[in-house]
Motif scaffolding. Structure first.
Motif, PDB file in Angstrom:
ATOM      1  N   THR A  11       0.904  -1.135  -0.019  1.00  0.00           N
ATOM      2  CA  THR A  11       0.243  -0.147   0.051  1.00  0.00           C
ATOM      3  C   THR A  11       0.781   1.215   0.112  1.00  0.00           C
ATOM      4  OG1 THR A  11      -0.198   0.285   2.468  1.00  0.00           O
ATOM      5  CG2 THR A  11      -1.754  -1.192   1.373  1.00  0.00           C
TER       6      THR A  11
ATOM      7  N   GLU B 292      -7.786   9.896  -1.480  1.00  0.00           N
ATOM      8  CA  GLU B 292      -8.320   8.566  -1.613  1.00  0.00           C
ATOM      9  C   GLU B 292      -9.644   8.852  -2.807  1.00  0.00           C
ATOM     10  OE1 GLU B 292      -9.220   6.735   1.951  1.00  0.00           O
ATOM     11  OE2 GLU B 292      -7.469   6.196   2.241  1.00  0.00           O
TER      12      GLU B 292
ATOM     13  N   THR C 211      -8.568  11.335   3.088  1.00  0.00           N
ATOM     14  CA  THR C 211      -9.844  11.084   2.346  1.00  0.00           C
ATOM     15  C   THR C 211      -9.934  11.656   1.109  1.00  0.00           C
ATOM     16  OG1 THR C 211     -10.778  10.622   4.683  1.00  0.00           O
ATOM     17  CG2 THR C 211     -12.215  10.812   2.459  1.00  0.00           C
TER      18      THR C 211
ATOM     19  N   MET D 198      -2.363   9.095   2.936  1.00  0.00           N
ATOM     20  CA  MET D 198      -3.359   9.214   1.912  1.00  0.00           C
ATOM     21  C   MET D 198      -4.548   9.845   2.917  1.00  0.00           C
ATOM     22  SD  MET D 198      -2.551   8.190  -1.177  1.00  0.00           S
ATOM     23  CE  MET D 198      -4.107   7.311  -2.027  1.00  0.00           C
TER      24      MET D 198
ATOM     25  N   ARG E 201      -8.103   9.682  -5.955  1.00  0.00           N
ATOM     26  CA  ARG E 201      -7.451   8.341  -6.479  1.00  0.00           C
ATOM     27  C   ARG E 201      -8.366   7.327  -6.966  1.00  0.00           C
ATOM     28  NH1 ARG E 201      -3.885   3.443  -4.057  1.00  0.00           N
ATOM     29  NH2 ARG E 201      -2.962   2.905  -5.784  1.00  0.00           N
ATOM     30  N   LYS E 202      -9.497   7.216  -6.477  1.00  0.00           N
ATOM     31  CA  LYS E 202     -10.539   6.552  -6.942  1.00  0.00           C
ATOM     32  C   LYS E 202     -11.256   6.961  -8.520  1.00  0.00           C
ATOM     33  CE  LYS E 202     -12.254   4.737  -2.406  1.00  0.00           C
ATOM     34  NZ  LYS E 202     -13.339   4.790  -1.758  1.00  0.00           N
TER      35      LYS E 202
END
Length: 158
Positions: A4, A17, A14, A12, A20-21
């Protein structure tokens, strides 16, 4: 074992993240040839998981709600790699295109480094614009085939 971002010291949040998604989905949905045009050279990397083809079960829901049901299987290619800087990237793409999976994983890793903002402007922005255009075109074609049903009431007296 999956590595990871925390294993290489990248924190990372929120917000990161969520971003990134978004870019991982955009890279997976992009056309492989267009992605290769925008990002022609791969950085030096080591594979954590070489590109491999497999199948996943796709589930659906009637009208987007209700009980899920198995719709069928879909072929995907996955890849995980680590750049020389230590950043890791992962990718799952539809189909059997191993080069697409490697390129998407490399970009995922680079977008987590200090090169991220520059790559977002030069690669993700054009891909996002092209996807928006494709979706609008598809929606316009679907709207052209839409049929409106209505009922006429007869004017008979009783």
């Amino acid at each position: 074992m999956w590595t990871t971002s925390q294993d290489v010291g990248i924190e990372m949040t929120t917000e990161t993240e969520t971003a990134r998604k978004g870019w991982m989905g955009l890279l997976a949905r992009s056309k492989p040839t267009r992605l290769a045009q925008l990002f022609p050279y791969l950085p030096a990397h080591d594979f954590l998981r070489t590109p491999e083809v497999g199948a996943v079960m796709v589930q659906g829901r009637i009208g987007g709600v209700g009980q899920p049901f198995n719709l069928g299987e879909m072929t995907v290619t996955r890849c995980a790699l680590r750049l020389a800087s230590g950043a890791t990237g992962h990718a799952y793409v539809q189909g059997r295109d191993k080069a697409h999976a490697v390129r998407a994983a490399a970009l995922d890793a680079l977008l987590q480094t200090e090169q991220g903002p520059e790559l977002q402007d030069s690669i993700l922005t054009p891909l996002r614009a092209e996807e928006t255009t494709r979706r609008a075109s598809r929606a316009a074609k679907a709207a052209a085939t839409r049929v409106e049903f209505f009922t006429l009431v007869r004017g008979e007296d009783k």
